[in-house]
Design a protein around this motif. Structure first.
Motif, short mmCIF file in Angstrom:
data_model
loop_
_atom_site.label_atom_id
_atom_site.label_comp_id
_atom_site.label_asym_id
_atom_site.label_seq_id
_atom_site.Cartn_x
_atom_site.Cartn_y
_atom_site.Cartn_z
N GLU A 150 -109.49 -7.89 134.42
CA GLU A 150 -111.07 -8.78 134.80
C GLU A 150 -111.96 -9.22 133.32
N ARG A 151 -112.11 -9.15 132.14
CA ARG A 151 -112.21 -9.51 131.27
C ARG A 151 -113.77 -9.72 131.29
N ARG A 152 -113.78 -8.86 131.80
CA ARG A 152 -115.49 -7.74 131.35
C ARG A 152 -115.60 -7.26 130.20
N TRP A 153 -115.75 -7.80 129.00
CA TRP A 153 -115.65 -7.76 128.13
C TRP A 153 -116.42 -5.86 127.44
N GLU A 154 -117.89 -6.08 127.88
CA GLU A 154 -118.61 -5.26 127.23
C GLU A 154 -118.29 -4.05 128.24
N LEU A 155 -118.16 -3.92 129.08
CA LEU A 155 -118.15 -3.45 130.17
C LEU A 155 -117.17 -2.55 129.28
N ARG A 164 -107.73 -1.54 121.66
CA ARG A 164 -106.82 -2.11 122.87
C ARG A 164 -107.97 -3.28 122.90
N VAL A 165 -109.13 -2.69 123.07
CA VAL A 165 -110.02 -4.18 123.97
C VAL A 165 -110.04 -5.05 123.01
N GLU A 166 -110.33 -4.45 122.41
CA GLU A 166 -110.64 -5.62 121.09
C GLU A 166 -109.53 -6.54 120.52
N GLN A 167 -108.61 -6.41 120.44
CA GLN A 167 -106.85 -7.26 121.37
C GLN A 167 -106.95 -8.12 122.06
N ALA A 168 -107.08 -7.12 122.37
CA ALA A 168 -106.85 -8.04 124.51
C ALA A 168 -108.32 -9.60 124.35
N GLY A 204 -109.53 -10.54 121.83
CA GLY A 204 -108.81 -11.72 121.26
C GLY A 204 -107.97 -12.48 120.83
N ALA A 205 -107.47 -11.87 121.93
CA ALA A 205 -105.74 -12.53 122.34
C ALA A 205 -106.44 -13.32 123.01
N HIS A 206 -107.12 -13.26 124.68
CA HIS A 206 -107.84 -14.51 124.96
C HIS A 206 -108.73 -15.26 124.55
N LYS A 207 -108.93 -15.14 122.99
CA LYS A 207 -110.11 -15.80 122.38
C LYS A 207 -108.94 -17.13 121.91
N MET A 232 -114.08 -29.05 128.97
CA MET A 232 -115.17 -29.21 129.10
C MET A 232 -115.40 -27.86 129.45
N GLY A 233 -114.84 -27.33 130.67
CA GLY A 233 -114.53 -26.10 131.63
C GLY A 233 -114.62 -24.87 129.84
N LEU A 234 -113.23 -25.00 129.36
CA LEU A 234 -112.62 -24.21 128.50
C LEU A 234 -113.46 -24.48 127.28
N LEU A 235 -114.49 -24.87 127.39
CA LEU A 235 -115.95 -24.95 125.78
C LEU A 235 -116.76 -23.82 126.01
N ARG A 236 -117.07 -24.59 127.64
CA ARG A 236 -118.00 -23.59 127.93
C ARG A 236 -117.78 -21.77 128.12
N ASP A 237 -116.35 -21.32 128.23
CA ASP A 237 -115.36 -19.75 128.71
C ASP A 237 -115.90 -19.74 126.50
N LEU A 238 -115.11 -20.70 125.86
CA LEU A 238 -115.19 -20.23 124.16
C LEU A 238 -116.36 -19.77 124.40
N ASP A 239 -117.79 -20.76 124.46
CA ASP A 239 -118.43 -20.57 123.67
C ASP A 239 -119.50 -19.16 123.71
N GLN A 240 -118.76 -17.95 124.72
CA GLN A 240 -119.34 -17.07 125.07
C GLN A 240 -118.32 -15.79 123.90
N PHE A 241 -117.56 -16.79 123.48
CA PHE A 241 -116.65 -15.76 121.94
C PHE A 241 -116.31 -15.94 120.74
#
Length: 167
Positions: free
Chosen positions: A49-54, A78-82, A84-87, A107-116
């Motif tokens: 679900e890409r809920r990285w902090e949780l 395991r979480v950090e690798q996943a 990183g792969a998503h980023k 633009m959508g990808l830029l918004r998502d990428l901005d979080q990483f």
């Protein structure tokens, strides 16, 4: 276990006590294995679900609960690798969308990428991002002008609100 110790030492039934001890350990191990399986399945769900902090918090919790289990030693990694792969995937898709001038997708990808990205990691993308943002703004502006010119007031109002919200 205390009773088994008593059985072995006071009553001299060491062989029987060891047999019971082995059965108890086997049952305990099976229960813990099932609990670890369930905990790791929950972690995998958070990762999917890409809920990285949780997911990071859950990995830490699992590692605290089952410190002796070798299956949970790398839960955080395991979480950090996943993540990183998503980023990396977001970066690749953003660059591809930019190169192919798919402005909306970029633009959508830029918004998502901005979080990483940190400031340093974002630096190489700064000019690309400015270009995409400018094109997106210009595209919305052109759509707004056409909607006003064609007297489609509802659409023009929606586009105007989007321009204000996004830029």
């Amino acid at each position: 276990m205390v009773m088994l110790k008593d059985l072995a030492e006071r009553h001299g039934l060491r062989h029987e006590a060891e047999g019971f001890r082995a059965r108890i350990e086997e049952a305990r191990t099976g229960t813990q294995r099932a609990e670890v399986d369930e905990a790791l399945a929950g972690l995998d769900t958070l990762i999917a679900e890409r809920r990285w902090e949780l997911a990071l918090a859950d990995a830490a919790r699992i590692m605290r609960l089952y410190p002796d289990s070798p299956r949970v030693e790398r839960a955080r990694e395991r979480v950090e690798q996943a993540r990183g792969a998503h980023k990396d995937d977001l970066e690749r898709r953003f660059l591809l969308a930019t190169r192919e001038e798919r402005v909306g997708e970029a633009m959508g990808l830029l918004r998502d990428l901005d979080q990483f990205l940190t400031e340093v990691e974002a630096e190489p993308y700064r000019e690309l991002a400015r270009g995409i943002i400018g094109k997106a703004r210009d595209n919305l502006g052109a759509q707004f002008k056409l909607a006003v010119g064609d007297r489609r007031w509802g659409e023009a109002a929606g586009l105007g609100a989007r321009i204000i919200e996004e830029f």
